[in-house]
Design a protein around this motif. Structure first.
Motif, mmCIF file in Angstrom:
data_model
loop_
_atom_site.group_PDB
_atom_site.id
_atom_site.type_symbol
_atom_site.label_atom_id
_atom_site.label_comp_id
_atom_site.label_asym_id
_atom_site.label_seq_id
_atom_site.Cartn_x
_atom_site.Cartn_y
_atom_site.Cartn_z
ATOM 1 N N ILE A 154 -18.693 16.290 -4.414
ATOM 2 C CA ILE A 154 -19.612 17.079 -3.585
ATOM 3 C C ILE A 154 -19.822 16.427 -2.217
ATOM 4 N N GLN A 155 -20.461 15.255 -2.206
ATOM 5 C CA GLN A 155 -20.829 14.617 -0.943
ATOM 6 C C GLN A 155 -19.614 14.228 -0.099
ATOM 7 N N ASP A 203 -23.884 19.577 6.588
ATOM 8 C CA ASP A 203 -23.307 18.299 6.164
ATOM 9 C C ASP A 203 -24.386 17.214 6.096
ATOM 10 N N HIS A 236 -27.665 17.615 5.723
ATOM 11 C CA HIS A 236 -28.609 17.891 4.633
ATOM 12 C C HIS A 236 -28.004 17.507 3.283
ATOM 13 N N ILE A 237 -26.761 17.893 3.054
ATOM 14 C CA ILE A 237 -26.111 17.567 1.783
ATOM 15 C C ILE A 237 -25.983 16.051 1.623
ATOM 16 N N THR A 243 -27.981 14.368 -1.437
ATOM 17 C CA THR A 243 -27.176 13.779 -2.500
ATOM 18 C C THR A 243 -27.500 12.301 -2.688
ATOM 19 N N TYR A 268 -31.584 20.076 -7.721
ATOM 20 C CA TYR A 268 -30.509 19.748 -6.771
ATOM 21 C C TYR A 268 -29.697 20.999 -6.433
ATOM 22 N N PHE A 320 -29.460 22.733 -2.848
ATOM 23 C CA PHE A 320 -28.147 22.904 -2.225
ATOM 24 C C PHE A 320 -27.956 24.348 -1.761
#
Length: 241
Positions: A38-39, A80, A82-83, A87, A115, A119
């Motif tokens: 994910i990240q 990007d 925020h994620i 995370t 989460y 997201f």
């Protein structure tokens, strides 16, 4: 930076938990999934898209639509960032929960659900806030905003289908590879299919919408599909196993 912090947290957790004999493979896998697929992968893709002004792999991107490229890049930077922050925070929380010895499995499940909501919500809100800036034509802005209700409904239904499936298995103690499990899985798949059809039909409906001559109305087919999905959700919870 945030990816580096997440990796550092994972390494610290692995060393500390192994030394204290509290290591949990499940926790490690969970943190790894949040950090790498994910990240990291999203950061790499967003960085590539921003650097090369290539957005074809982004959901909802239409090569026939005229975009303000600089605004699209700013939007991707916000998502990007925020994620990345989100995370890292969740990786840290999972690490702490395991290291302090809180054996509360349902809390991990709650954090995962939060989460996912964070997201999806963050991406949706950022898209909504930037809709007026990323499109060059007023027609495209109207189409984008008109698609929001169907998109939100679909995301809520997808999320609800996953949550209800998990809840039914946990509350009723259903084991995998049993007739009740297959029954619930079948209902979930039916719900997902109906939701997907509703979203696709509505996307087609919006593209065909004659903005200058008619008021936007959600397709009846989409409405029926979404209603069927809701009925399936109720059936999953109330049906006899």
């Amino acid at each position: 930076m945030f990816i580096g912090i997440s990796v550092l947290i994972i390494l610290v957790y692995t060393i500390y938990s192994a030394a204290q004999n509290i290591f949990s493979l499940g926790t490690l896998i969970l943190m790894f999934v949040l950090c790498i697929p994910i990240q990291l992968f999203l950061h790499v893709y967003f960085s590539y898209a921003i650097k090369n002004s290539s957005f074809s792999g982004i959901a909802g991107f239409d090569s026939k639509t005229e975009y303000n490229v600089n605004e699209v890049k700013k939007m991707l930077v916000q998502i990007d960032l925020h994620i990345g922050i989100m995370t890292t925070v969740y990786v840290f929380l999972f690490c702490v929960l395991n290291c302090v010895g809180l054996e509360i499995e349902w809390l991990n499940n709650v954090l995962i659900l939060i989460y996912c909501l964070d997201f999806i919500g963050a991406v949706g809100i950022i898209n909504y806030k930037t809709a007026d800036r990323i499109y060059r034509k007023e027609e495209d802005r109207k189409r984008a905003k008109s698609s929001i209700p169907a998109t939100v409904i679909s995301l809520v239904l997808f999320f609800a289908e996953a949550v209800v499936t998990f809840a039914v298995f946990e509350v009723r103690g259903i084991e995998n590879n049993t007739p009740p499990a297959l029954k619930i899985a079948g209902l979930m798949i039916l719900g997902v299919i109906c939701t997907t059809i509703g979203l696709l039909v509505e996307s087609s409906n919006i593209k065909k919408w004659d903005i200058g001559n008619e008021k936007y109305k959600m397709s009846k087919v989409s409405v029926v599909c979404f209603l069927i999905s809701v009925i399936v959700l109720a059936a999953m919870w109330w049906c006899e196993i």
